[in-house]
Design an enzyme around this catalytic site. Structure first.
Site, PDB file in Angstrom:
ATOM      1  N   MET A  29       4.721  28.646  57.237  1.00  0.00           N
ATOM      2  CA  MET A  29       3.937  29.421  58.200  1.00  0.00           C
ATOM      3  C   MET A  29       2.455  29.400  57.825  1.00  0.00           C
ATOM      4  O   MET A  29       1.673  30.225  58.315  1.00  0.00           O
ATOM      5  CB  MET A  29       4.466  30.859  58.277  1.00  0.00           C
ATOM      6  CG  MET A  29       5.913  30.916  58.748  1.00  0.00           C
ATOM      7  SD  MET A  29       6.366  32.466  59.521  1.00  0.00           S
ATOM      8  CE  MET A  29       6.129  33.610  58.168  1.00  0.00           C
ATOM      9  N   ALA A  31      -1.127  29.639  55.520  1.00  0.00           N
ATOM     10  CA  ALA A  31      -1.708  30.471  54.452  1.00  0.00           C
ATOM     11  C   ALA A  31      -1.175  29.957  53.120  1.00  0.00           C
ATOM     12  O   ALA A  31      -0.611  30.698  52.310  1.00  0.00           O
ATOM     13  CB  ALA A  31      -1.409  31.963  54.653  1.00  0.00           C
ATOM     14  N   LEU A  32      -1.378  28.685  52.898  1.00  0.00           N
ATOM     15  CA  LEU A  32      -0.705  27.978  51.808  1.00  0.00           C
ATOM     16  C   LEU A  32      -1.231  28.405  50.438  1.00  0.00           C
ATOM     17  O   LEU A  32      -2.415  28.632  50.252  1.00  0.00           O
ATOM     18  CB  LEU A  32      -0.892  26.463  51.972  1.00  0.00           C
ATOM     19  CG  LEU A  32      -0.345  25.869  53.270  1.00  0.00           C
ATOM     20  CD1 LEU A  32      -0.555  24.349  53.275  1.00  0.00           C
ATOM     21  CD2 LEU A  32       1.117  26.208  53.496  1.00  0.00           C
ATOM     22  N   GLY A  35       2.697  27.854  45.513  1.00  0.00           N
ATOM     23  CA  GLY A  35       4.148  27.759  45.729  1.00  0.00           C
ATOM     24  C   GLY A  35       4.471  26.758  46.833  1.00  0.00           C
ATOM     25  O   GLY A  35       5.341  25.894  46.675  1.00  0.00           O
ATOM     26  N   HIS A  36       3.755  26.876  47.949  1.00  0.00           N
ATOM     27  CA  HIS A  36       3.954  25.906  49.035  1.00  0.00           C
ATOM     28  C   HIS A  36       3.650  24.484  48.540  1.00  0.00           C
ATOM     29  O   HIS A  36       4.367  23.536  48.860  1.00  0.00           O
ATOM     30  CB  HIS A  36       3.010  26.194  50.201  1.00  0.00           C
ATOM     31  CG  HIS A  36       3.257  27.484  50.934  1.00  0.00           C
ATOM     32  ND1 HIS A  36       2.353  28.515  50.922  1.00  0.00           N
ATOM     33  CD2 HIS A  36       4.288  27.897  51.710  1.00  0.00           C
ATOM     34  CE1 HIS A  36       2.820  29.516  51.675  1.00  0.00           C
ATOM     35  NE2 HIS A  36       3.988  29.171  52.156  1.00  0.00           N
TER      36      HIS A  36
END
Ligand code: AMP
Length: 276
Positions: A29, A31-32, A35-36
């Site tokens: 979604m 807002a990286l 972790g992403h």
């Protein structure tokens, strides 16, 4: 910079010439955070071409939840993905949900209980959008985080039950130095809330030690709940020790188990989980 694509037909055209090597997809979604990016790097290890989707999916938010407030940072996200991802699929809401869209996928099994007790709409929204993204990109592999452990199991079940031709890969949770799981929602926390949030992971570790030492899983869960209230969390939705594969209730640690928790600090809801 990755190439940004907004429609399913352009995505299919772009990927058509890349199918000689494996295609990896990472649904997000936006807002990286790091972790992403660890998911994206993991996708790159398994695939020649990597597509990251960035779509704040309205159907997984209830009307009272934070859909409007959810951080949207596309330009910064693209910069973070430079050199990591080949394509960013960033559709608008109408591309994913055309006028009159009336289909939803209901998942049972691991979707039952825990998050569903507090967000009853959530997994149908997730399952529907993940199925649509996987059908749109038709990747060979799709990467999801253990951070959303119940979601990972739901996606695996969805893919198996619908026979989608994709391999689902789970990646361990990336944490801040105090143990707080990285999350786009951490941006909502004030300095004081952020300090309290950092206690969640340590309290789950204590509950794991209790469960291992005493063997009474309900007592370990209750101790975790009590410690969270005492640490200053404003609400504890659940602390649960479950079978790590099925999320079924268990009374002993004979098989692999997982501790899962959801709490609120102010208006922010945080989740975390660990192997027991
Ligand atoms: P989201 O953008 O929150 O929907 O998350 C997109 C994907 O990133 C999901 O598969 C999450 O489980 C994963 N993810 C989120 N936070 C983390 C984290 N701290 N470590 C690893 N994966 C994460």
């Amino acid at each position: 910079m990755p190439q940004v694509i907004a429609t399913v037909s352009e995505l299919r055209t772009a990927l058509a010439s890349r199918r000689s090597a494996r295609i990896g997809m990472v649904p997000t979604m936006g807002a990286l955070h790091a972790g992403h990016l660890s998911l994206v790097d993991s996708a790159k290890k398994h695939a020649g071409t990597v597509v990251v989707s960035i779509f704040v999916n309205p159907t997984q938010f209830a009307p009272h939840e934070d859909f409007d407030a959810y951080p949207r940072t596309l330009e910064a996200d693209l910069e973070k993905l430079a050199g990591r991802a080949d394509f960013v699929f960033a559709p608008g809401p109408r591309e994913m949900y055309p006028e009159g869209h009336a289909t939803s996928i209901a998942v049972g099994g691991p979707a039952q209980g825990l998050e569903s007790d507090f967000r009853p709409h959530f997994f149908a929204g997730v399952a529907t959008v993940v199925a649509k993204l996987l059908i749109a990109a038709s990747p060979d592999i799709a990467v999801f985080g253990e951070k959303d452990y119940q979601q990972l199991l739901v996606v695996k079940r969805l893919v198996r039950d619908l026979g989608l031709p994709v391999e689902v890969i789970g990646v361990p949770t990336l944490r801040e130095s105090d143990g707080l799981a990285m999350s786009s929602r951490n941006a909502y926390l004030s300095a004081e809330e952020r300090r309290v949030a950092g206690r969640l992971n340590a309290i789950l570790k204590d509950a794991i030690s209790l469960a291992r030492a005493g063997g009474d899983l309900r007592a370990a869960e209750a101790a975790g709940v009590e410690a969270l209230w005492a640490a200053g969390f404003d609400h504890v939705d659940y602390v649960a020790i479950r079978d790590a594969q099925s999320l079924d209730h268990i009374v002993s640690l004979e098989r692999p188990a997982r501790i899962l928790a959801a709490v609120k600090i102010g208006k922010t809801r945080l989740i975390d989980n660990m192997a027991v």
